[in-house]
Each structure stands twice: as C-alpha cells, then as structure tokens.
Design a protein around this motif. Sequence first.
Motif, short mmCIF file in Angstrom:
data_model
loop_
_atom_site.label_atom_id
_atom_site.label_comp_id
_atom_site.label_asym_id
_atom_site.label_seq_id
_atom_site.Cartn_x
_atom_site.Cartn_y
_atom_site.Cartn_z
N PRO A 183 0.84 -1.20 0.00
CA PRO A 183 0.00 0.00 0.00
C PRO A 183 0.88 1.25 0.00
N GLN A 184 0.37 2.30 -0.60
CA GLN A 184 1.12 3.55 -0.65
C GLN A 184 0.50 4.62 0.23
N ASP A 185 -0.69 4.34 0.78
CA ASP A 185 -1.35 5.31 1.65
C ASP A 185 -1.08 4.97 3.10
N ALA A 186 -1.20 5.98 3.97
CA ALA A 186 -0.85 5.82 5.38
C ALA A 186 -1.71 4.77 6.07
N ASP A 187 -3.01 4.75 5.79
CA ASP A 187 -3.89 3.77 6.44
C ASP A 187 -3.54 2.35 6.03
N GLY A 188 -3.26 2.17 4.75
CA GLY A 188 -2.89 0.85 4.26
C GLY A 188 -1.58 0.36 4.84
N LEU A 189 -0.61 1.27 4.96
CA LEU A 189 0.68 0.90 5.54
C LEU A 189 0.54 0.56 7.02
N ALA A 190 -0.30 1.31 7.73
CA ALA A 190 -0.51 1.03 9.15
C ALA A 190 -1.16 -0.33 9.35
N ALA A 191 -2.12 -0.66 8.50
CA ALA A 191 -2.78 -1.96 8.60
C ALA A 191 -1.82 -3.10 8.32
N LEU A 192 -0.97 -2.92 7.30
CA LEU A 192 0.02 -3.95 6.98
C LEU A 192 1.04 -4.07 8.10
N PHE A 193 1.46 -2.94 8.65
CA PHE A 193 2.41 -2.96 9.76
C PHE A 193 1.83 -3.75 10.93
N ALA A 194 0.57 -3.49 11.28
CA ALA A 194 -0.06 -4.18 12.40
C ALA A 194 -0.13 -5.68 12.15
N GLU A 195 -0.42 -6.05 10.91
CA GLU A 195 -0.51 -7.48 10.55
C GLU A 195 0.85 -8.16 10.70
N ARG A 196 1.89 -7.53 10.17
CA ARG A 196 3.22 -8.13 10.23
C ARG A 196 3.77 -8.11 11.66
N LEU A 197 3.45 -7.08 12.41
CA LEU A 197 3.85 -7.02 13.81
C LEU A 197 3.28 -8.21 14.58
N ALA A 198 2.00 -8.50 14.35
CA ALA A 198 1.35 -9.63 15.02
C ALA A 198 2.00 -10.95 14.62
N THR A 199 2.37 -11.07 13.34
CA THR A 199 3.04 -12.28 12.87
C THR A 199 4.34 -12.52 13.63
N MET A 200 5.02 -11.43 13.99
CA MET A 200 6.29 -11.54 14.70
C MET A 200 6.14 -11.56 16.22
N GLY A 245 7.04 -5.17 10.11
CA GLY A 245 6.51 -4.81 11.43
C GLY A 245 7.59 -4.35 12.38
N SER A 246 8.66 -3.79 11.82
CA SER A 246 9.81 -3.36 12.63
C SER A 246 9.69 -1.89 13.02
N VAL A 247 10.34 -1.56 14.14
CA VAL A 247 10.45 -0.16 14.57
C VAL A 247 11.93 0.19 14.70
N CYS A 248 12.25 1.45 14.45
CA CYS A 248 13.64 1.90 14.44
C CYS A 248 13.90 2.86 15.59
N VAL A 302 19.09 0.78 15.62
CA VAL A 302 18.67 -0.61 15.77
C VAL A 302 17.24 -0.75 15.29
N PHE A 303 16.93 -1.89 14.68
CA PHE A 303 15.57 -2.23 14.30
C PHE A 303 15.07 -3.35 15.22
N HIS A 304 13.91 -3.16 15.80
CA HIS A 304 13.30 -4.19 16.62
C HIS A 304 12.08 -4.76 15.88
N THR A 305 12.03 -6.08 15.81
CA THR A 305 10.92 -6.75 15.13
C THR A 305 10.29 -7.74 16.10
N GLY A 306 9.27 -7.31 16.82
CA GLY A 306 8.62 -8.18 17.79
C GLY A 306 9.47 -8.39 19.02
N PRO A 307 8.96 -9.16 19.98
CA PRO A 307 9.73 -9.46 21.18
C PRO A 307 10.83 -10.47 20.89
N SER A 308 11.70 -10.67 21.85
CA SER A 308 12.75 -11.67 21.72
C SER A 308 12.13 -13.04 21.51
#
Length: 205
Positions: free
Chosen positions: A33-50, A124-127, A174-180
């Motif tokens: 997705p190129q829009d902010a809402d779409g990116l946020a939804a994808l981020f949330a999905e991938r974050l949950a996967t991790m 789903g990473s944060v920097c 550093v990039f964090h992707t989910g918990p340890s």
Amino acid sequence: MSARDDILGAIRANKPAMNAPAPAVPNYDDRYPQDADGLAALFAERLATMGGTWHALTDGQGVDAALQEALADKLGKPFEEAVIASNVPEVAGNRALTDSDDPGSVHDVDIAVLRARFGIAETGSVCFTEAELTVNAVAYLAQHLVVLLDPGEIVTNMHRAYQRDDFVNANYTVFHTGPSATADIEGVLVRGAQGVRSLTVIPAR
C-alpha cells in the motif's frame, strides 16, 4: 607491514581501471500500500506475525491508560509496583534514564516506553537511535517494551528505510521486530527468551 596490509595493497594495485556507475536498485515496494492507512494496517498485521501487539487507542483514551490496558495480564505484579523507564512525555515513568547510566543499571526495568523514529510495514519493525533510547540496553533488558509510533512515519520496506536520513548523525541505530524469540530447542518457539518478553506498539502522533 602486516599480511593484511600486503593483501589490501595487492588488491588496490590490481584493481581494474574502470569507472562504472553503481546500478540503480529498485525499491521493490510497488506491491505494498502507498497510503498511510494501508501501511498502518500492513504494519499491524506483520507485527502480530512476529509476536508483537498493535494496541490502537480507543476514543478519548490516553497513552498511559492504553499502556496499562495492554500490559494488564503480562506484568505478573500490580501496575503500581512496576519499574517504568519512560522517554516519552505521554507516560510518567518512575525510573529516569541518562546517557551516563551504566547499561547494567536498567536490568530491573519492567516497562520501557520509547518513541520509534519510524516503522517498516513489510516486517513490522520499529527503528530507534541512541536519541530515543538514551541507554541503548534498555530496549533489551526491560521485561516489556512499549513503543509509540506515528502512523505517518511508516515506510513500505527496508529499501525505503535506508533512504531516510535518520542514520546520518546517529552513532547507534537498531531495528526491533517483535519481542525476543528463539526456536533453537527442539524447534519450539519461545518468546522472551533473550530479551523483552513483549513488544506493544501504540499508534500515537
């Protein structure tokens, strides 16, 4: 002169005489997705996967209340007894962090609350840089990591992430992707084995 210097000198002396421009690398983000809402939804999905949690604010809910709600069943102790190291004004912590702190001094932090510079939808990473962390070790030694993320600061993938200028003046990134997590023992996935036990992202501008 060391053997290493001899080897590097030979490489330099025999380097082909050519001036080829670096190839253009695609961003590989046309399928995202190129829009902010779409990116946020994808981020949330991938974050949950991790193994992470996306905890959106409800109407009228503050970040402090959302934090307590998100960690209510994870602390194993009353929230009032938790050691909270907060680097954000939205949450009042009870453990101040300074850049002169010894890394080991944050070993007893129950909750670290930080603001990410940006997020990556693909993973789903944060920097974070040292500016957000103050004590770099707090993002690893805390039991639970709570991250505030501006949904408008989510990029599609790592290619876009590396195009940002956040790294230019940073000494540490550093990039964090989910918990340890680890699955080394009999292929069984265990979260929180070598670092934070949970990672919760709260979208907050």
